[in-house]
Design an enzyme around this catalytic site. Structure first.
Site, PDB file in Angstrom:
ATOM      1  N   ASP A  96     -32.221  37.320 -43.974  1.00 40.12           N
ATOM      2  CA  ASP A  96     -32.817  37.911 -45.114  1.00 40.12           C
ATOM      3  C   ASP A  96     -32.315  39.245 -45.608  1.00 40.12           C
ATOM      4  O   ASP A  96     -32.543  39.700 -46.714  1.00 40.12           O
ATOM      5  CB  ASP A  96     -34.101  37.904 -45.091  1.00 40.12           C
ATOM      6  N   ARG A 102     -38.654  35.160 -47.955  1.00 38.72           N
ATOM      7  CA  ARG A 102     -39.963  34.968 -48.006  1.00 38.72           C
ATOM      8  C   ARG A 102     -40.757  36.614 -48.473  1.00 38.72           C
ATOM      9  O   ARG A 102     -41.433  36.442 -49.426  1.00 38.72           O
ATOM     10  CB  ARG A 102     -40.548  35.268 -46.736  1.00 38.72           C
TER      11      ARG A 102
END
Lengths: 365, 365, 365, 365
Positions: free
Chosen positions: A143, A187
């Site tokens: 990420d 997220r």
């Protein structure tokens, strides 16, 4: 006291990530070829350290793995030896078993432990450092949301996969005059959505850092319609949320009579848009695990190799308790104490967001 | 009476499919360069025919489209002019508007209508043929389940995408000792699952033609575990079902308070396996629209071009009411009357299934 | 005096490079959508400026080009309007026709000229700036050898192509126990060879900055043989040369009775190695034009878009005579006066070379 | 007499080819899992058979190789045991050493020898059959020019690589208004050039079966120019030749003072065209080894697996002296005696050539 380094151990923790094998290869080759260290690899991250389950690493072990995703050392997602689930008197209890790990390292004569992982894995790395273990950390998060490093390996590989998916969705969107939504990883941070949205010509990019207003998304689609573009592409990070709304968890409800899947934000957005848009079909695709797998990109192979070599440099210099990092174009090292628990998110006023807005991308804000 | 052909029209119906543009290009180029026909293209399939919404087609129109997925003529999924939704006296009613289409063709001087589509679209093609329209059909189904032709374009492109996805899932499955499920297209026929399962080294392939027994799937996974393979890859066609069970519809429930998605067979299987398998995590990915999009494979570009040229050959020979088809290595033509409504499914006792079983693949039977 | 900007013109000069279209798109969209400028594009670089041959640029003109290699504005390799070949009195002579260009810009009301190109093209850009033209430069070189910017677009796309080629050569090298040589771009700088060699697991990397000793190359191959690796992969930049030797020009001798091709350094090296290595076959592949073409990588699409938006920012700020550049992670601007004529080469003692050496790569030195 | 089969041996001969590993895997798995045979693999083709150099093959040996190009058994290009170079009394002489091979097979208890190779390799297979060895042949030629089978594995993988290269060359050709020539494999047959030329939108396809007339090639380029297409793509098989001309051998002259490379037909054509075409630059790329390497295409993985399983079926049925083949969609077997020495070339009047001509491709005839 400052005894010579003779043996190092590697372990990989957390979700798999393209580039792990490239790091493993670089560390192993540099350690053996340049310094003559002995190298072992614990299997399944900390679990292997606890069970003393390892393999010897040679140049042969790491031959032919540079391009491969995944990790030849295997990984596990949740094992924290400072709060580890063990059986005691017939019951499962959580306890601190880190001393077992330290014992294992001693008994095997491991001088330094090289730990590849994300924030959780590196938190344990720091905790082992505090217990006196010579530790070197290597940042791993697909990420790209780890503070203290500008880039993590695996990120660019994931961006490539997402961009290719967006390229694919374009042909169908255009042929059928559809709105296509692609839900991607992210997220807490929208890096993957932002980079791949820019690279894949998305019209709307929704990220956790910029809560969206559904009206704005609808307006963007209609404005495109009015200017003759009868399709739109939306890329949405799994952690994106509407203004004032909650993050929608994308999960399977296992105990329901029918196996059902609570849709994540992608499906929620599709349902919401269907109520507002009548002249286009709306479709959502959830990319999921495809973002992690497959071959490592050329870019990440180079970055991972640089990290691996730098980690051995730190070992050679007995500069422990550090994590290697990329800052600008330079490989540097930072203290594990300083980097834990900090997340690097997209700056809503930063250059990349502004670039996207300049060429007409909407963030729904 | 046997008047010379001067003008032909093209239309594409049903879901988009890699290769449509290659057919459009081949028909257009051959018609213009070899025979001097005028060519037009109706937009959005039959809807465009009804609305007389078309564009002139030249070699310039079809330049640079050979490799592109989708269709430059656009498509729509549901429009049937023999049972078409129109407004009448302020209400939406269904009626037969095929005469409008026939009128449009006459007024534009279209001598032949070339229709690319699947079973639904070609049923209308046959019905127009019965009304006296000169029709040529070109089979289009990414699922490869049209009878009378051994192969349809788009199928091999989809198999490539699925195989690449399976390659990707392998690295994660192996690194985390997981069971990875990939749900792919194939409502009535398991061709995509079978070919890509073979190409992508799946351990279990579940297809509509062979209802599966969950116990057998569980056994296969355990047997692999016992022989040291701590991961398994399952590819499941969306129309697969358990023995005695029903097909699980993969759809979004739009009116629920939360946007939920009734999981398809992939998610059902994941939920079912989780109750039975404790030492591996189970994950499911639904490939969805990614299977249709992107560039057309080299194989499909050649096949589509052959179909397109053969269609113009039929026109030149005034051999109407036919569909071009591939039988063995030969391009042939078959009567539209003969092919409608017949589906080509995987023979559970056929060569390919037997090949898969020989190398150890389980079909859960 | 400080009159408002209303119209800008673009041109692309030099060899084509993945990312040019992404820059063109970003400049055009930002200029139109954000600032309401009018945009035109000169065709074929400076030649189009001389001939006043241009097209109007709209958001439609730049639709669907983000991922495409090449340049929709076309390019030419050699045209320098300050020393331009023109016909005069029936003879071809070289003369300075830059005033014609300046006249054209004035007549068309072009306020700013945005020039994408390498060192040659940007030298002219600077010279036009000296003549009072408002100029913005955007660095373009697939070789990544422009000073003042850390990265140029196209470079990472080329590295991807070369890395994929190296991946391919591995399977053949290993199956046949061969030494495979891949000659890649890089006349003055070894960036492509170095990055792709690292990413593609080359055993030997030969670059212009580090003249090689044939004995060392031979030793590396033999040492691998002795350790059980019966194949080797060598990547060689076209500008690499033996110690004390000359650069070998890779060219076709057109006037010879047979069409012959003086082999470049790759073929020379193959010939030289064949005399020294008896137990492996030696093969050379020259990658050539394949390195420039095809789709732009995700990384380069983002970088190009950033450059394009930054260029318009400079225009908006009336900050002319500048070139946009990447330094670390930041887009900056530098004076064209400062950057011309300086080349960025690989530092033989820099981090990347040291990284490669650490994992066992030989530079033949 | 008809003794039970217990042990089989594999070998791969000739140039490497994507799909070999898939065949090796399918034969090994089917033999072990379905029939319980023991399997060994000779290394380096016939040379390993002569030296009795082999490895035991298990399901583990063939794990993870399905997608990989090359051959894990290694191969050699020239070894013919019926005319083999051996040292005798200090001199190298050629002699028939096939009896040594037969002895080795006997001593190891090998009941059947499975031989993957092209015409040369299969000729020896037939000769061993004549000596009483139980032999099964599996056709291998990337050129697809083996008679008796409609398709060989590796061919479609090569077509994919060439098509991708043609896609790449298009962007540069168009940006610079060039004529780009791509020389591809195909010494005796133009299958690769024909299929990839069709798939990659070549304007001119030159193959050995249709000698070309330079004037026609020039005309095609000029005709395109006149119709506004300022670039052309030519794909030329290495065995193509001008009418009345000779095949041009593409080779390196090693003993020349400079290392020179006699250009093959691609470079010759470039030189010839440069004398005739003044308004376009001409460039030639020789694809070479890149066509053989890398991952096997999904199509070839399926085809190879079918061949492998079919070979074991023949063994199980004691149907020796045969080669497996694809005819239409069916896997069949043909006698090795019947297939040796026959080449399958492109029919200049066949469907594919006619298809290409219909859409405007020139064969220079």
């Amino acid at each position: 006291m400052n005894k010579e380094i003779r043996k190092i151990a590697l372990l990989t923790g957390g979700g798999d990530c393209p580039g792990l094998n490239a790091v493993i290869r670089a560390v192993t080759r540099t350690a053996i070829l340049k310094h003559g260290y002995e190298v072992i690899g614990y299997k399944f991250g900390y679990r292997g350290l606890y069970n003393n389950d390892y393999i010897p690493m040679t140049t042969k072990t790491v031959s032919g793995i540079l391009h491969k995703g995944g990790t030849i050392l295997y990984s596990s997602n949740k094992d924290n030896l400072f709060d580890y689930q063990v059986e005691e008197n017939g019951k499962m209890v959580k306890k601190d078993v880190s001393d077992v790990a330290v014992e294992n390292l001693k008994r095997e004569g491991v001088d330094v432990l090289v730990i590849m992982g994300g924030d959780g894995t590196l938190t344990s790395a720091r905790d082992f450092a505090r217990k006196g273990v010579n530790v070197i950390g290597i940042p791993k998060t697909i990420d790209n949301d780890l503070a203290a490093t500008d880039l993590t390996f695996g990120f660019q590989s994931a961006v490539n996969v997402v961009t290719e998916a967006l390229d694919r969705l374009h042909t169908t969107a255009e042929s059928h005059h559809r709105v296509m939504i692609l839900e991607v990883m992210g997220r807490n941070a929208g890096w993957i959505a932002l980079h791949s949205g820019l690279a894949g010509s998305a019209d709307v990019i929704l990220i956790p850092e910029i809560p969206y207003d559904l009206d704005r998304v609808v307006n963007k689609i209609k404005q495109r319609s009015n200017s003759g573009k009868q399709f739109s592409i939306i890329v949405v990070a799994e952690g994106a949320k509407p203004k004032g709304g909650e993050v929608v968890v994308n999960k399977v409800v296992k105990d329901s009579p029918d196996p059902i899947r609570l849709g994540g934000i992608g499906n929620k957005l599709a349902a919401d848009l269907e109520k507002r848009i009548s002249d286009h079909e709306i479709r959502c695709t959830v990319l999921g695990h495809l973002q992690r797998g497959g071959n490592t990109s050329a870019f990440d192979r180079v970055l991972s190799t640089r990290y691996g070599v730098a980690a051995v440099d730190l070992i050679h210099n007995r500069d422990f308790g550090k994590m290697v990092a990329l800052q600008g174009n330079k490989i540097v090292s930072v203290s594990l104490e300083d980097v834990i628990g900090t997340t690097k998110t997209v700056d809503p006023n930063g250059e990349l967001v502004r670039v996207a807005q300049s060429i007409g991308v909407s963030f729904g804000d």
